[in-house]
Design an enzyme around this catalytic site. Sequence first.
Site, PDB file in Angstrom:
ATOM      1  N   LYS A 172      11.655 -15.523 -10.138  1.00  0.00           N
ATOM      2  CA  LYS A 172      11.568 -14.735 -11.128  1.00  0.00           C
ATOM      3  C   LYS A 172      10.656 -14.993 -12.264  1.00  0.00           C
ATOM      4  CE  LYS A 172      12.955 -12.013  -9.706  1.00  0.00           C
ATOM      5  NZ  LYS A 172      13.392 -11.943  -8.370  1.00  0.00           N
ATOM      6  N   ASN A 210      -1.758   2.186   5.815  1.00  0.00           N
ATOM      7  CA  ASN A 210      -1.219   1.146   5.095  1.00  0.00           C
ATOM      8  C   ASN A 210      -0.598   0.043   6.293  1.00  0.00           C
ATOM      9  OD1 ASN A 210       1.050  -0.713   4.171  1.00  0.00           O
ATOM     10  ND2 ASN A 210       2.653   0.862   4.322  1.00  0.00           N
ATOM     11  N   GLY A 211      -1.166  -1.007   6.392  1.00  0.00           N
ATOM     12  CA  GLY A 211      -0.572  -1.819   7.558  1.00  0.00           C
ATOM     13  C   GLY A 211      -2.037  -2.968   7.940  1.00  0.00           C
ATOM     14  N   GLU A 268       6.990 -15.140 -10.332  1.00  0.00           N
ATOM     15  CA  GLU A 268       6.527 -13.773 -10.077  1.00  0.00           C
ATOM     16  C   GLU A 268       5.903 -13.207 -11.360  1.00  0.00           C
ATOM     17  OE1 GLU A 268       9.055 -11.692  -6.775  1.00  0.00           O
ATOM     18  OE2 GLU A 268      10.191 -12.027  -8.376  1.00  0.00           O
ATOM     19  N   TRP A 322      -2.801  -2.584  -1.497  1.00  0.00           N
ATOM     20  CA  TRP A 322      -2.531  -4.001  -2.007  1.00  0.00           C
ATOM     21  C   TRP A 322      -3.333  -4.891  -0.647  1.00  0.00           C
ATOM     22  CZ3 TRP A 322      -0.789  -8.170   1.249  1.00  0.00           C
ATOM     23  CH2 TRP A 322      -0.306  -9.311   0.608  1.00  0.00           C
ATOM     24  N   HIS A 332      15.156 -36.999  -6.162  1.00  0.00           N
ATOM     25  CA  HIS A 332      14.361 -37.025  -5.105  1.00  0.00           C
ATOM     26  C   HIS A 332      13.009 -36.693  -5.197  1.00  0.00           C
ATOM     27  CE1 HIS A 332      17.921 -38.961  -3.141  1.00  0.00           C
ATOM     28  NE2 HIS A 332      18.397 -37.923  -3.464  1.00  0.00           N
ATOM     29  N   CYS A 356       0.980  -0.990  -0.091  1.00  0.00           N
ATOM     30  CA  CYS A 356       0.102  -0.027   0.070  1.00  0.00           C
ATOM     31  C   CYS A 356       0.975   1.176   0.082  1.00  0.00           C
ATOM     32  CB  CYS A 356      -0.889   0.026   1.015  1.00  0.00           C
ATOM     33  SG  CYS A 356      -2.289  -1.165   1.333  1.00  0.00           S
ATOM     34  N   LYS A 378       5.968  -4.621  -3.837  1.00  0.00           N
ATOM     35  CA  LYS A 378       7.297  -4.448  -3.800  1.00  0.00           C
ATOM     36  C   LYS A 378       7.807  -4.548  -2.441  1.00  0.00           C
ATOM     37  CE  LYS A 378      11.379  -3.398  -5.902  1.00  0.00           C
ATOM     38  NZ  LYS A 378      11.876  -4.771  -6.292  1.00  0.00           N
ATOM     39  N   ARG A 389       3.825  -0.418  -4.681  1.00  0.00           N
ATOM     40  CA  ARG A 389       3.666  -0.926  -3.475  1.00  0.00           C
ATOM     41  C   ARG A 389       2.480  -1.582  -3.410  1.00  0.00           C
ATOM     42  NH1 ARG A 389       7.001   1.826   0.460  1.00  0.00           N
ATOM     43  NH2 ARG A 389       5.556   0.859   2.070  1.00  0.00           N
ATOM     44  N   GLU A 435      16.427 -18.430  -7.372  1.00  0.00           N
ATOM     45  CA  GLU A 435      16.066 -17.095  -7.798  1.00  0.00           C
ATOM     46  C   GLU A 435      15.461 -17.034  -9.154  1.00  0.00           C
ATOM     47  OE1 GLU A 435      15.493 -14.286  -6.472  1.00  0.00           O
ATOM     48  OE2 GLU A 435      15.821 -12.905  -7.843  1.00  0.00           O
TER      49      GLU A 435
HETATM   50  C1  G6P Z   1       8.515  -8.842  -1.867  1.00  0.00           C
HETATM   51  C2  G6P Z   1       9.140  -8.325  -3.143  1.00  0.00           C
HETATM   52  C3  G6P Z   1      10.357  -9.078  -3.556  1.00  0.00           C
HETATM   53  C4  G6P Z   1      11.307  -9.152  -2.225  1.00  0.00           C
HETATM   54  C5  G6P Z   1      10.589  -9.213  -1.125  1.00  0.00           C
HETATM   55  C6  G6P Z   1      11.518  -9.007   0.267  1.00  0.00           C
HETATM   56  O1  G6P Z   1       8.097 -10.122  -1.864  1.00  0.00           O
HETATM   57  O2  G6P Z   1       8.165  -8.537  -4.301  1.00  0.00           O
HETATM   58  O3  G6P Z   1      11.003  -8.602  -4.622  1.00  0.00           O
HETATM   59  O4  G6P Z   1      12.372  -9.813  -2.327  1.00  0.00           O
HETATM   60  O5  G6P Z   1       9.613  -8.808  -0.845  1.00  0.00           O
HETATM   61  O6  G6P Z   1      11.673  -7.588   0.244  1.00  0.00           O
HETATM   62  P1  G6P Z   1      13.040  -6.895   0.785  1.00  0.00           P
HETATM   63  O7  G6P Z   1      12.682  -5.330   0.675  1.00  0.00           O
HETATM   64  O8  G6P Z   1      12.866  -7.215   2.331  1.00  0.00           O
HETATM   65  O9  G6P Z   1      14.196  -7.124   0.202  1.00  0.00           O
END
Ligand code: G6P
Length: 614
Positions: free
Chosen positions: A491, A101-102, A494, A75, A510, A2, A609, A27, A487
Amino acid sequence: MCGIVAYIGKQQAYPLIIDGLKKLEYRGYDSTGVAILEQGISVFKKKGKVQDLENFINTETKNTNGTLGMGHTRWATHGEPNDKNAHPHTSGNQELAIIHNGIIENYTTLKKALIELGHSFKSDTDTEVLIHLIEEVQLKHNLHIEEAVKKALQKVVGAYAIVVIDKKSPDIIIGARNSSPLVFGLGQDEYFLGSDASPIIKHTNKVIYLNDEDVISINRNGDYNISNLKNKTVSHQIKELDLKIEELEKDGFDHFMLKEIYQQPATIAQSMKGRLNASEGWAVLGGMKQHINRISKSKRIIMMACGTSWHSALVGEYLFEEIARIPTEVEYASEFRYRNPIIKEDDFVIALSQSGETADTLAAIEIAKEKGAFVYGIVNVVGSSIARITDSGSYIHAGPEIGVASTKAFTSQISIITLMALYLGHERGMISESDYRELLSELEVVPKRVEQILKKNDHIKYIASEIKSAANALYLGRGYNFPVALEGALKLKEISYIHAEGYPAAEMKHGPIALIDMYMPVIVIATNQSAYEKIVSNIQEVKARKGIVIAIINEDDTIIREMADFFIEIPSIAEPLTPLLSVIPLQLLSYHIALMRGCNVDQPRNLAKSVTVE
Ligand code: G6P
């Protein structure tokens, strides 16, 4: 999670709020709303993005006049994303409005009590409960809005960054925070509140970062007062930011994610600037240097993070154990905080976060600190909560990362961790001078190597077109490349919504091997290093089951290029530095696949984010 922005000044608030919301959209982006205070409070809100709200306001020719306003991009936590759950929310008498936000954790109890007092609710949100609570307190005790907010917040359990406006106080905005970020911007005859500095920086670089339990009251004439919930005045320093507005633009790229992938030669170099000098043979980090006696005596390193930052931490485990010979554990912050972790005085705790605001990471840091740990932050956003609560740390200096899927933060975090491991390994005498020097030299040329990989973009795009319709994908890697496999898979899922899993290559037998058939792309990071032969065998096993092998190989590879269906070459580099290179093609692959599938690359569904709720 948010985004909130508010304005009070002499200009029309609406265009400034909309512009600010566009900066904050990363956000959260499932619904948007604006409130403007003039004669009364006008609220406009819509499911969807900021653009949807703008279109709605334009087509309906709504009156948005007013020099005090606030906006929210959501969000969803409580209540599905729709018009009625979008913020701002108003009090029963329509005289107060709030953006939040929260999460208000005790909202059900509060709601029940308020219903008994005659309040009725239009939305399913916790936020609407909070504004009714403020209204109730205000009317019952006949309070000014600032006092009413403070009194109401004393009854609240949970996380919040809020802005509240009151029709009866048209020259005042109130902000408050607890566990969710809030920044106050001080311009020339105009004042802002924002979840971060991005909506503010265009107007002023003078900011105050509010702390937990701070309540700010900002008057149009420039007077402001910051106090805590118990009415005690709190003093804050004004900080001058050097964030540039261009850093928040796409800079000619189609998407922020692509821009950020392409920035990596520069951002990796930036993260190491002044911290590494290969010809003179040193690597040093200011934040560590001050505490090097304590840090180098550590018996154990504990790394805590979430998401992509957790993957960087996992690379850190390999680096710290190999180079500095310190046992290292990597923790999901969300798990760490809810068990009873054992922390000893000689532990060195490292928290990683791009945003510096992730709620779980923040809470885990607090627990580690309570238990007496020394906590070091590796953070991107300057002035963020994690940067402020850790005992020491290093900024990664990657610049604003706007694409929701993290790319440049990952490589900059790993650059910093590598420097830390080298510094520590050298201090502790755990690495030979020649290995140390060699790694320093190779690290210094990583940005050039990344540039070389970026030139393979067209080839990677072609491979993306061949596998874009897959329903599943498997990513395999060993050693340093295992976290990269995780990772790569993250990606892909996501941003393209393809189900993907990362696995240590040998673990494939396994379980995941049962999934492999002619439709399954298997992305294998098969650089020419230790365990190369083992990876060759893993590829054979995939091929025997007709899987489609996409291999990331070194330019001098002769064996795997013959076996793989597709391959992407990357330059050879010392093994501990491989993740900095091998992740680049995986980022590009996901980007192209997502784009070809018509997905919103920068704002994937359901994600945000900065995750400031649990
Ligand atoms: C969210 C974002 C990710 C990020 C994660 C941790 O899920 O979409 O891209 O890796 O938060 O965020 P941070 O800001 O703590 O690295």
